[in-house]
Write an enzyme that holds these catalytic residues in place. Structure first.
Site, PDB file in Angstrom:
ATOM      1  CB  SER A   1       0.462  -3.929  -2.388  1.00  0.00           C
ATOM      2  OG  SER A   1       1.529  -3.261  -1.739  1.00  0.00           O
TER       3      SER A   1
ATOM      4  CE1 TYR B   1      -1.966  -4.054   2.546  1.00  0.00           C
ATOM      5  CE2 TYR B   1       0.292  -3.372   2.144  1.00  0.00           C
ATOM      6  CZ  TYR B   1      -1.047  -3.353   1.800  1.00  0.00           C
ATOM      7  OH  TYR B   1      -1.464  -2.630   0.707  1.00  0.00           O
TER       8      TYR B   1
END
Length: 248
Positions: free
Chosen positions: A133, A146
């Protein structure tokens, strides 16, 4: 002697995983669709002529069963299973949410890779593609759990490439920015549709799962001497994590 190329896609029950399984099947791969929700992967496998394997990447016995189902050789592994849980500041962090993020995005990725590496090496031209990501490249408020987990994904990817430099296995990472899928935001915000929708508010064209699946398929089908080490992909509207064009 020609053989049917095989691929494993984890997290194949929805979103990027399901789209990637479909794209790889169209390229001629026999796809092992791995996820926890058996009804979804069985329907997907039936649609694309693949094989459904119930698998929880955080459970070693479940991963061992996946490796057994795949057998002695494998051409492509797409470590797509992952997720974000919560978006609170560090001062209010939920320890269980953080553990879940590390378990699926880092430990789970390691366990699947470890279990399937012998089969990837045996293929003579294996590919490990980890779905990271842009959160693995930059920090933002409310995202520490995250971003830390996806930074972990990135570093595991880099380390694995160094460790396998003399083996017939390429190690790649795709790092998507803003991708609108049916579940990612809902999972992150505990089913709160309003919060999930707010992420994409005013963004005319966020990326969708097919955009990422298309890029993944391109990456893993390059000639064997070509390694796409990392590919960062965003919608045009997202210049950076904090710089998004939102139409009013």
């Amino acid at each position: 002697m020609d053989h049917t190329r095989t691929a494993v896609v984890t997290g194949a029950s929805s979103g990027i995983g399901a789209a990637t399984a479909r794209h790889l099947a169209r390229e001629g791969f026999h796809v092992f669709c791995a996820a926890r929700r058996t009804d979804r992967i069985e329907a997907l496998a039936a649609e694309i002529g693949g094989t459904a394997v119930a698998c929880d990447v955080t459970d070693e016995a479940s991963v061992a069963a996946l490796a057994s189902a795949v057998g002695d050789r494998l051409d492509v592994l797409v470590n797509n299973a992952g997720g974000a849980f919560g978006a609170g500041p560090v001062a209010e962090a939920d320890s269980d949410e953080w553990r879940r993020m590390f378990e699926v995005n880092v430990v789970g990725l390691m366990q699947v890779t470890r279990a399937l590496l012998p089969a990837l090496v045996a293929s003579g031209d294996g590919v490990v593609l980890n779905v990271g990501s842009t959160a693995g490249r930059i920090a933002y408020e409310g995202g520490a759990g995250y971003t830390a987990a996806k930074h972990g994904t990135r570093v595991v990817n880099e380390t694995l490439r160094l460790e396998l430099y003399d083996q017939p296995v390429r190690v790649m990472e795709i790092a998507p920015g803003m991708v609108r899928t049916e579940e990612f935001g809902l999972v992150r915000f505990g089913g709160d549709e309003e919060k999930a929708a707010a992420v994409y508010a005013g963004v005319a064209e966020p990326l969708v799962a097919d955009d990422i699946a298309d890029a993944i398929t391109w990456m893993v089908t390059r000639p064997s001497h070509v390694s796409v080490d990392e590919l960062v992909i965003r919608p045009k509207a997202q210049a950076a994590q904090h710089k998004v064009h939102r139409q009013t």
